[in-house]
Design an enzyme around this catalytic site. Structure first.
Site, mmCIF file in Angstrom:
data_model
loop_
_atom_site.group_PDB
_atom_site.id
_atom_site.type_symbol
_atom_site.label_atom_id
_atom_site.label_comp_id
_atom_site.label_asym_id
_atom_site.label_seq_id
_atom_site.Cartn_x
_atom_site.Cartn_y
_atom_site.Cartn_z
ATOM 1 N N GLY A 52 -28.399 -20.004 -12.234
ATOM 2 C CA GLY A 52 -29.325 -18.761 -11.519
ATOM 3 C C GLY A 52 -28.558 -17.649 -10.915
ATOM 4 N N HIS A 53 -26.783 -17.646 -11.170
ATOM 5 C CA HIS A 53 -26.522 -16.229 -10.357
ATOM 6 C C HIS A 53 -25.211 -15.962 -12.159
ATOM 7 C CE1 HIS A 53 -22.825 -14.140 -8.406
ATOM 8 N NE2 HIS A 53 -24.076 -14.698 -7.219
ATOM 9 N N PHE A 54 -25.746 -15.221 -12.494
ATOM 10 C CA PHE A 54 -27.157 -14.202 -12.469
ATOM 11 C C PHE A 54 -27.833 -14.692 -14.262
ATOM 12 C CE2 PHE A 54 -24.747 -12.077 -9.745
ATOM 13 C CZ PHE A 54 -26.162 -11.657 -8.695
ATOM 14 N N ILE A 107 -21.625 -15.175 -12.730
ATOM 15 C CA ILE A 107 -20.537 -14.551 -12.517
ATOM 16 C C ILE A 107 -20.512 -15.899 -11.148
ATOM 17 C CG2 ILE A 107 -20.563 -12.735 -13.322
ATOM 18 C CD1 ILE A 107 -21.127 -12.027 -10.550
#
Length: 143
Positions: A46-48, A53
Site C-alpha cells: 500500500g505504499h504506494f 517505496i
C-alpha cells in the site's frame, strides 16, 4: 565480547519487524550493518500503489535498530532482559532518496555520546550504489 550473530540475537525484535541482516563492524565508537528490504514485506502493498517505496518510518527504524540499539547492546555488553529495553527518545532524519523493494542498504553509525543511560548517534544510510539515502541524529535510553 559479543560476536555479531549473538549481538543480533539480543535485539528485542523479531520478523517481520527485525531490520538487521548483518553487522559488519562494531566498536565502542560506532557500528556498521546492512539490511535488504524484501519485496514481500507487507507495507509495500500500500505504499504506494503500483510504485512501492520503503516508508520513511521504516528507514528510520532500520537506522535505529542497527545504529543505536546494536551499538547500545555492544556498549553495555550484557543481556537485555524483558525488564530492560532500549527506547527511542528522539530522531532528526533527512530523507534524500527513495529505497525500493529488494534494495540492500548499509547503515553507518557514529557515537556522539553515551552517558547516564542515553546514547546519541549520527547515523547515515546508503543504498547499493553507495549514495546517501537518509542521514540524521538518533537518540535512545536504556529503560
Amino acid at each position: 565480547m559479543l560476536n555479531f550473530q549473538d549481538l543480533i540475537s539480543k535485539l528485542p525484535y523479531s520478523k517481520p519487524f527485525l531490520f538487521v541482516d548483518e553487522i559488519t563492524h562494531i566498536d565502542e565508537n560506532g557500528v556498521e550493518g546492512n539490511y535488504t528490504f524484501d519485496e514481500n514485506l507487507e507495507f509495500y502493498k500500500g505504499h504506494f500503489k503500483d510504485n512501492p517505496i520503503t516508508p520513511g518510518v521504516i528507514l528510520t527504524e532500520t537506522m535505529a535498530q542497527i545504529g543505536l540499539v546494536c551499538l547500545g547492546i555492544f556498549i553495555l555488553n550484557k543481556e537485555v532482559s524483558k525488564s530492560n529495553s532500549i527506547a527511542l527518545t528522539s530522531t532528526d532524519i533527512e530523507f534524500l532518496k527513495p529505497v525500493f523493494p529488494n534494495e540492500k542498504v548499509s547503515v553507518i553509525s557514529e557515537k556522539i555520546y553515551f552517558r547516564f543511560g542515553k546514547l546519541k548517534c549520527k547515523v547515515v544510510m546508503k543504498n547499493q550504489n553507495n549514495e546517501v539515502v537518509c542521514t540524521g541524529i538518533i537518540a535512545g535510553m536504556l529503560v
